[in-house]
Write a protein that holds these residues in place. Sequence first.
Motif, PDB file in Angstrom:
ATOM      1  N   LEU A 148       0.826  -1.203   0.000  1.00  0.00           N
ATOM      2  CA  LEU A 148       0.000   0.000   0.000  1.00  0.00           C
ATOM      3  C   LEU A 148       0.863   1.256   0.000  1.00  0.00           C
ATOM      4  N   VAL A 149       1.894   1.292   0.830  1.00  0.00           N
ATOM      5  CA  VAL A 149       2.778   2.464   0.866  1.00  0.00           C
ATOM      6  C   VAL A 149       3.452   2.659  -0.483  1.00  0.00           C
ATOM      7  N   ASP A 150       3.973   1.574  -1.060  1.00  0.00           N
ATOM      8  CA  ASP A 150       4.621   1.680  -2.369  1.00  0.00           C
ATOM      9  C   ASP A 150       3.644   2.179  -3.430  1.00  0.00           C
ATOM     10  N   SER A 151       2.416   1.689  -3.398  1.00  0.00           N
ATOM     11  CA  SER A 151       1.418   2.086  -4.399  1.00  0.00           C
ATOM     12  C   SER A 151       1.010   3.541  -4.239  1.00  0.00           C
ATOM     13  N   ILE A 152       0.839   3.983  -2.984  1.00  0.00           N
ATOM     14  CA  ILE A 152       0.446   5.374  -2.743  1.00  0.00           C
ATOM     15  C   ILE A 152       1.503   6.327  -3.288  1.00  0.00           C
ATOM     16  N   ILE A 153       2.769   5.990  -3.063  1.00  0.00           N
ATOM     17  CA  ILE A 153       3.856   6.848  -3.536  1.00  0.00           C
ATOM     18  C   ILE A 153       3.950   6.828  -5.061  1.00  0.00           C
ATOM     19  N   LYS A 154       3.894   5.637  -5.637  1.00  0.00           N
ATOM     20  CA  LYS A 154       4.048   5.523  -7.083  1.00  0.00           C
ATOM     21  C   LYS A 154       2.841   6.078  -7.836  1.00  0.00           C
ATOM     22  N   GLU A 155       1.650   5.960  -7.250  1.00  0.00           N
ATOM     23  CA  GLU A 155       0.445   6.451  -7.923  1.00  0.00           C
ATOM     24  C   GLU A 155       0.442   7.969  -8.009  1.00  0.00           C
ATOM     25  N   ALA A 156       1.138   8.630  -7.089  1.00  0.00           N
ATOM     26  CA  ALA A 156       1.150  10.090  -7.086  1.00  0.00           C
ATOM     27  C   ALA A 156       1.846  10.668  -8.311  1.00  0.00           C
ATOM     28  N   ILE A 157       2.757   9.900  -8.911  1.00  0.00           N
ATOM     29  CA  ILE A 157       3.531  10.413 -10.057  1.00  0.00           C
ATOM     30  C   ILE A 157       2.639  10.669 -11.271  1.00  0.00           C
ATOM     31  N   PRO A 158       1.906   9.666 -11.785  1.00  0.00           N
ATOM     32  CA  PRO A 158       1.054   9.947 -12.954  1.00  0.00           C
ATOM     33  C   PRO A 158      -0.093  10.909 -12.639  1.00  0.00           C
ATOM     34  N   TYR A 159      -0.450  11.049 -11.361  1.00  0.00           N
ATOM     35  CA  TYR A 159      -1.482  12.013 -10.991  1.00  0.00           C
ATOM     36  C   TYR A 159      -0.942  13.434 -10.945  1.00  0.00           C
ATOM     37  N   ARG A 160       0.359  13.612 -11.163  1.00  0.00           N
ATOM     38  CA  ARG A 160       1.032  14.914 -11.154  1.00  0.00           C
ATOM     39  C   ARG A 160       0.929  15.589  -9.790  1.00  0.00           C
ATOM     40  N   ALA A 161       0.924  14.786  -8.719  1.00  0.00           N
ATOM     41  CA  ALA A 161       0.816  15.346  -7.376  1.00  0.00           C
ATOM     42  C   ALA A 161       2.143  15.971  -6.959  1.00  0.00           C
ATOM     43  N   SER A 162       2.058  17.080  -6.227  1.00  0.00           N
ATOM     44  CA  SER A 162       3.266  17.713  -5.685  1.00  0.00           C
ATOM     45  C   SER A 162       3.531  17.275  -4.251  1.00  0.00           C
ATOM     46  N   ASP A 163       2.468  16.862  -3.550  1.00  0.00           N
ATOM     47  CA  ASP A 163       2.599  16.420  -2.162  1.00  0.00           C
ATOM     48  C   ASP A 163       1.621  15.278  -1.899  1.00  0.00           C
ATOM     49  N   ILE A 164       2.002  14.407  -0.954  1.00  0.00           N
ATOM     50  CA  ILE A 164       1.130  13.343  -0.464  1.00  0.00           C
ATOM     51  C   ILE A 164       0.883  13.601   1.014  1.00  0.00           C
ATOM     52  N   HIS A 165      -0.386  13.633   1.417  1.00  0.00           N
ATOM     53  CA  HIS A 165      -0.749  13.798   2.826  1.00  0.00           C
ATOM     54  C   HIS A 165      -1.349  12.488   3.332  1.00  0.00           C
ATOM     55  N   ILE A 166      -0.797  11.937   4.409  1.00  0.00           N
ATOM     56  CA  ILE A 166      -1.330  10.738   5.053  1.00  0.00           C
ATOM     57  C   ILE A 166      -1.703  11.134   6.476  1.00  0.00           C
ATOM     58  N   GLU A 167      -3.027  11.168   6.759  1.00  0.00           N
ATOM     59  CA  GLU A 167      -3.532  11.799   7.967  1.00  0.00           C
ATOM     60  C   GLU A 167      -4.362  10.831   8.803  1.00  0.00           C
ATOM     61  N   PRO A 168      -3.936  10.537  10.038  1.00  0.00           N
ATOM     62  CA  PRO A 168      -4.707   9.640  10.908  1.00  0.00           C
ATOM     63  C   PRO A 168      -5.824  10.380  11.642  1.00  0.00           C
ATOM     64  N   PHE A 169      -6.986   9.728  11.730  1.00  0.00           N
ATOM     65  CA  PHE A 169      -8.102  10.251  12.512  1.00  0.00           C
ATOM     66  C   PHE A 169      -8.579   9.157  13.462  1.00  0.00           C
ATOM     67  N   ASP A 170      -9.760   9.331  14.059  1.00  0.00           N
ATOM     68  CA  ASP A 170     -10.207   8.422  15.104  1.00  0.00           C
ATOM     69  C   ASP A 170     -10.303   6.975  14.624  1.00  0.00           C
ATOM     70  N   LYS A 171     -11.010   6.763  13.521  1.00  0.00           N
ATOM     71  CA  LYS A 171     -11.220   5.400  13.037  1.00  0.00           C
ATOM     72  C   LYS A 171     -10.658   5.159  11.643  1.00  0.00           C
ATOM     73  N   LYS A 172     -10.314   6.228  10.928  1.00  0.00           N
ATOM     74  CA  LYS A 172      -9.837   6.100   9.555  1.00  0.00           C
ATOM     75  C   LYS A 172      -8.529   6.863   9.362  1.00  0.00           C
ATOM     76  N   VAL A 173      -7.782   6.452   8.348  1.00  0.00           N
ATOM     77  CA  VAL A 173      -6.603   7.191   7.907  1.00  0.00           C
ATOM     78  C   VAL A 173      -6.861   7.619   6.470  1.00  0.00           C
ATOM     79  N   LYS A 174      -6.733   8.921   6.217  1.00  0.00           N
ATOM     80  CA  LYS A 174      -7.010   9.446   4.879  1.00  0.00           C
ATOM     81  C   LYS A 174      -5.723   9.706   4.118  1.00  0.00           C
TER      82      LYS A 174
END
Length: 562
Positions: free
Chosen positions: A187-213
């Motif tokens: 999952l970590v590898d996919s999140i990082i690699k998927e950001a490239i074709p999406y032209r993302a400049s930043d990735i935010h991984i944010e924990p909350f009470d029951k979910k991580v966004k």
Amino acid sequence: MNIDYELLQYYLYKRIIRKKDEDQILSDCKRLNTTVREYLLTKEIISETTELDALGDYFCMPCIEIDMLDFDENLTGLFSFELMKKHKVVPVFIDKKGVLLVAIGKPLDCNAISVLSTCFSGQMDFVLAPPVQIDRYIDSLMAVISTSNALSDLNSAKDEKLFGEKGENVSLYNKDDDVINNPSVRLVDSIIKEAIPYRASDIHIEPFDKKVKVRYRIDGDLQERAEFPAENYSAISARIKIMAGMNIAERRAPQDGRINLIIGGKEYDFRVSTLPTIYGEKFVIRILDKSSFRFTRTDLGFTESENAIVDKMLSRPHGIVLLTGPTGCGKTTTLYAFLKEINRSTVNIVTVEDPVEYTLNGVNQTQVNPLANMTFATVLRSILRQDPNIIMIGEIRDDETAAIAVRAAITGHLVFSTLHTNDAAGAVTRLEDMGVPDYLVADSLAGVIAQRLVKRLCPACKKRGKTTPKEMEILGIGEPVTIARPQGCQFCNNTGYKGRTAVHEILYVNEKMQGEIAREKNVEIIRQKARENGMRQLWESCRTLVLSGTTSIQELMTLNVE
């Protein structure tokens, strides 16, 4: 007559190459045992874009941007990803007659068409699309599928065994545990690699009470990409920390790290930052393409009239050129474009940055390190003893750095740097606030460029229409004109925008402005005098893009400048 020679003649007809070079090209191709096309691409006589336009005319095939095509997602499994990547093809849709439309990037690859025929028995039609765009589209498909599969596996996994309760690594070297196929790792590898074709400049991984966004910053806006259960977050967090070289046991203090990966043949640098929150550590990953720097002034949105003013600044033998604007508006990128343009073997260019974002061949780049007492000011003093012609300072942050930069400029060096001010005129008073005398500011300053990024309207779905009375009032026009508005489609993730361009406000310091800067203390008066001297403000630059259909009136209204 073979196809290679026919193409050469066609390139001559299209004036892509000159008649006097024909014999030399053929001789070199024979000597190197290569085709005319490969030779011209290698020597950069043609590019994939110019080649594709010519090939489209030659083969009587339409040539189109990949974003303009409406893909049928149900055809994703028709050809394997390996086949599509190798032959630069992707299925688009099947029409009512059963004819499959295929986007192809290598029309000279007869083997590709033969292979496609074995996978699809029906009739096929082809459109030409740039190979790099086809690669990007395939990469995005692969990344989305990979992330979806990893999320599915992670949600179905009830017990995460890769890391212990306190974050310690308990199974990394366990032969019975396949780390590579662990859902958290994938999952970590996919999140990082998927950001490239999406032209993302930043990735935010944010924990909350029951979910991580998981959110990507695309074209300046955060867009939600995925979420997963919070109980799996300790393994995700530890995986990122290991990749970034961080302390996985430290959860109470912020940390910084870096990840270097090669994705799609390019080297990327991921700057990782953690911040403890009430539900766990939040990660922000900044993405930088380290492979090469290819931007030009035209790519960055400079107009012909603006380029004429910038030419005057870059031709100055000494002085300070400042880029101003908020964080993330592309100031450093523009500075790199300037340095790349004036980089020659006859000049010594030295930079001090925090951090070094791109590597430039032939430029001596230094990164600050406060722990080793390598601040902007201390490094700058050493640079002045390195016989530089041109100096680039990542940012003027304090009085000491400002004083040294000005001293360097008035002693015969061309200095580039950035400041955080709202507009170009504000940079003048900011330097004075840092303790630089007004007469030295006037004497040393070559020019100031204020910059903002505005989103480009998606070319696939933008809709043109006449301006409303309210829009006419905003634009300051008396008669209705046609402008474009955002709509939203699959290619822009239903945002209506795709990509960004810069708008500029350029304050050129000539003799007239030198006198005004030395005389005036009021930023409003300096701004007014600059306008009288020919400066076009940011709002006016963006207004031109609205009238040309490049951006929307909503982007003009969010500039937050006078």
